[in-house]
Design an enzyme around this catalytic site. Structure first.
Site, PDB file in Angstrom:
ATOM      1  N   PHE A 144      22.262   2.227  -3.836  1.00  0.00           N
ATOM      2  CA  PHE A 144      21.159   2.377  -3.836  1.00  0.00           C
ATOM      3  C   PHE A 144      20.111   3.347  -2.047  1.00  0.00           C
ATOM      4  O   PHE A 144      21.129   3.177  -1.244  1.00  0.00           O
ATOM      5  CB  PHE A 144      21.178   1.304  -3.757  1.00  0.00           C
ATOM      6  CG  PHE A 144      19.459   0.136  -3.516  1.00  0.00           C
ATOM      7  CD1 PHE A 144      19.074   0.238  -4.374  1.00  0.00           C
ATOM      8  CD2 PHE A 144      18.635  -0.038  -2.224  1.00  0.00           C
ATOM      9  CE1 PHE A 144      17.507  -0.713  -4.750  1.00  0.00           C
ATOM     10  CE2 PHE A 144      17.098  -0.196  -2.419  1.00  0.00           C
ATOM     11  CZ  PHE A 144      16.710  -0.541  -3.083  1.00  0.00           C
ATOM     12  N   ASP A 176      28.735  -2.894   0.596  1.00  0.00           N
ATOM     13  CA  ASP A 176      27.250  -3.574   0.501  1.00  0.00           C
ATOM     14  C   ASP A 176      27.414  -4.381  -0.900  1.00  0.00           C
ATOM     15  O   ASP A 176      27.801  -3.731  -2.197  1.00  0.00           O
ATOM     16  CB  ASP A 176      26.703  -2.581  -0.014  1.00  0.00           C
ATOM     17  CG  ASP A 176      24.747  -2.805  -0.252  1.00  0.00           C
ATOM     18  OD1 ASP A 176      24.441  -4.114  -0.761  1.00  0.00           O
ATOM     19  OD2 ASP A 176      23.808  -1.784  -0.132  1.00  0.00           O
ATOM     20  N   TYR A 219      18.244 -12.789  -2.384  1.00  0.00           N
ATOM     21  CA  TYR A 219      17.000 -12.748  -3.591  1.00  0.00           C
ATOM     22  C   TYR A 219      17.907 -12.280  -4.588  1.00  0.00           C
ATOM     23  O   TYR A 219      16.973 -12.855  -5.516  1.00  0.00           O
ATOM     24  CB  TYR A 219      16.182 -11.664  -3.061  1.00  0.00           C
ATOM     25  CG  TYR A 219      15.512 -10.743  -2.739  1.00  0.00           C
ATOM     26  CD1 TYR A 219      16.951  -9.360  -3.347  1.00  0.00           C
ATOM     27  CD2 TYR A 219      16.174 -10.421  -1.371  1.00  0.00           C
ATOM     28  CE1 TYR A 219      16.459  -8.109  -3.153  1.00  0.00           C
ATOM     29  CE2 TYR A 219      16.152  -8.914  -0.218  1.00  0.00           C
ATOM     30  CZ  TYR A 219      16.243  -7.857  -2.104  1.00  0.00           C
ATOM     31  OH  TYR A 219      17.167  -6.573  -1.257  1.00  0.00           O
ATOM     32  N   LYS A 220      18.438 -11.857  -5.129  1.00  0.00           N
ATOM     33  CA  LYS A 220      19.266 -11.741  -6.462  1.00  0.00           C
ATOM     34  C   LYS A 220      20.369 -13.391  -7.110  1.00  0.00           C
ATOM     35  O   LYS A 220      19.453 -13.923  -7.135  1.00  0.00           O
ATOM     36  CB  LYS A 220      20.120 -10.514  -6.619  1.00  0.00           C
ATOM     37  CG  LYS A 220      19.738  -9.647  -5.948  1.00  0.00           C
ATOM     38  CD  LYS A 220      20.116  -7.940  -6.084  1.00  0.00           C
ATOM     39  CE  LYS A 220      19.728  -6.279  -5.151  1.00  0.00           C
ATOM     40  NZ  LYS A 220      18.449  -5.831  -5.424  1.00  0.00           N
ATOM     41  N   ARG A 226      17.698  -1.594 -17.299  1.00  0.00           N
ATOM     42  CA  ARG A 226      18.623  -2.606 -17.048  1.00  0.00           C
ATOM     43  C   ARG A 226      18.666  -4.594 -17.711  1.00  0.00           C
ATOM     44  O   ARG A 226      17.169  -5.033 -16.966  1.00  0.00           O
ATOM     45  CB  ARG A 226      18.398  -2.924 -15.659  1.00  0.00           C
ATOM     46  CG  ARG A 226      19.861  -2.217 -14.661  1.00  0.00           C
ATOM     47  CD  ARG A 226      19.234  -1.752 -12.988  1.00  0.00           C
ATOM     48  NE  ARG A 226      18.423  -2.488 -13.076  1.00  0.00           N
ATOM     49  CZ  ARG A 226      18.032  -3.532 -11.427  1.00  0.00           C
ATOM     50  NH1 ARG A 226      19.360  -2.789 -10.278  1.00  0.00           N
ATOM     51  NH2 ARG A 226      17.069  -4.297 -10.444  1.00  0.00           N
TER      52      ARG A 226
END
Ligand SMILES: Cc1ncc(COP(=O)(O)O)c(C=O)c1O
Length: 397
Positions: A128, A197, A222-223, A371
């Site tokens: 990312f 990560d 937040y995922k 996705r």
């Protein structure tokens, strides 16, 4: 064919030990397959946040820092996340964004290595972007060289010049799960430190930070942890490194005696050393409330359901969609699969727009990747069958 897959979905939902968790979330008829970007809202969070705002802030005001639980929230909430990622208490602190924590972790790791002969910071070439940008800056600031490496080729890239390696546990684009135990061991064999990560794995599968000897780790909340938009991230520093961890952002709240307000810095002990400034209480306490949905949930059961969901989705897509219309980028073998399915598709932007219009929410990674994130706590097998069926309809237009 669709009838038999729909029947199988119903049977799988009926046998699903996590099925009841869906009731804990505010959801509607939409099939929400974007929890790998923004987790859904746990239904009890608004009331808890209203209490934080109206009573703790509105009535108690400044007293909440001490009489309430505000000051110690970063460590307390870190300890709530710990069991989900396989860490003993006292090693995780919550606060700041993932980007900021990547900075603390990479600079901190280079300082822990403290060897000028180790000139290289290796970073996942498929990462990312924020991790790559920040690791490059961290390398420049510490007088090191940044070396992008494909995780598959990492073992041969390691050597006596390697100081630190920053890797993603799950690739955000393809959903590929990297071998955290094996790569961490290889990094240690080379005399370097491993920083992971966990944004796309925490809350979707066991991580085993302590068991696999990870040095430092970061992740967002937040995922799959459903902490809310922009909820604070976390930093893990393994206990054996804490006393030597030299944060590049030694703010006043990481001081051993913050209220002494002395000019000289003296680092706090334990995970507190990873703090920077005043904690963002509103979003931090929203996250704390959101973590209640994990009470009594086994992360192994979450992983088993995640794999069953992604297997079933791939099977339904294969059964329903015209052959060759999409190409799966998702690894077939479970050992290399995260909790998402990524499909390459020539007209991906149109397809995702149409899917969302028809009540199936995934997301797009430009230019051509669809996705679909599978959050086992609130996605079921009937949702999965419906998503594949609607996808096939959209693809056939
Ligand atoms: C792997 C990974 N790292 C970092 C981030 C973003 O970090 P931040 O919360 O600082 O925006 C994301 C965001 O999706 C991500 O997927």
């Amino acid at each position: 064919m669709s009838e038999s897959l729909a029947r199988r979905a119903a049977a799988l939902d009926a046998a699903d030990e996590l099925a009841d968790a869906r009731k804990l979330f505010t959801l509607d008829e939409t099939v929400y397959l974007d929890g790998n970007s923004l987790g859904a809202l746990p239904a009890h969070v608004p009331e808890r946040v209203a209490d934080v705002v109206n009573r703790q802030w509105g009535q108690l005001r400044i007293r909440s820092w001490t009489e309430g639980d505000w000051w110690t929230a970063p460590e307390r909430i870190g300890d709530r996340i710990s069991p989900l990622v396989g860490a003993a208490p006292g090693q995780i602190v919550v606060g700041d964004s993932t980007s900021v924590n990547v900075f603390k972790a990479v600079v901190g790791a280079v300082r822990l290595v403290d060897d000028p002969a180790r000139t290289d910071v290796l970073v996942d070439a498929t990462t990312f972007p924020t991790d790559g940008y920040i690791a490059s800056s961290a390398a420049r600031m510490t007088g090191r060289r940044i070396v992008p490496v494909d995780p598959a080729g990492l073992p041969s890239a390691l050597g006596p010049a390697t100081a630190v390696v920053l890797l993603n546990h799950v690739d955000y684009r393809s959903g590929r799960l990297h071998d955290l135990p094996g790569l961490t061991a290889a990094i240690h064999d080379a005399g370097a430190l491993a920083v992971w990560d966990l944004c796309h794995s925490a809350g979707a599968m066991p991580v085993g930070l302590d068991a696999h000897g990870v040095d430092l780790a970061v992740g967002c909340t937040y995922k799959y942890l459903n902490g809310g938009p922009g909820s604070p991230a976390y930093l893990y520093v393994a206990e054996r490194h804490q006393a030597s961890f030299d944060s590049p952002l030694p703010g006043w709240t990481s001081h051993a005696d913050p209220f002494a307000m002395t000019p000289g810095y003296e680092a706090a002990s334990g995970s507190t050393r990873g703090r920077v400034g005043t904690p963002d209480i509103l979003s931090m306490l929203a996250l704390e409330a959101a973590l209640d949905v994990w009470d009594g949930v086994s992360i192994e059961a979450v992983r088993a359901k995640s794999l069953a969901l992604t297997d079933f989705f791939l099977e339904c897509v294969e059964a329903y969609a015209l052959a060759g219309r999409v190409v799966s980028l998702t690894p077939v073998d479970h050992a290399s699969r995260g909790s998402q399915v990524a499909l390459r598709c020539g007209d991906a932007p149109r397809v995702m727009e149409e899917l969302i219009a028809r009540g199936v929410v995934g997301d797009l990674r430009r230019p051509d990747v669809l996705r679909f994130g599978f959050t086992p706590l609130y996605v079921g097998f009937a949702d999965t069958e419906r998503a594949a069926r609607v996808l096939a309809e959209v693809l056939s237009v």
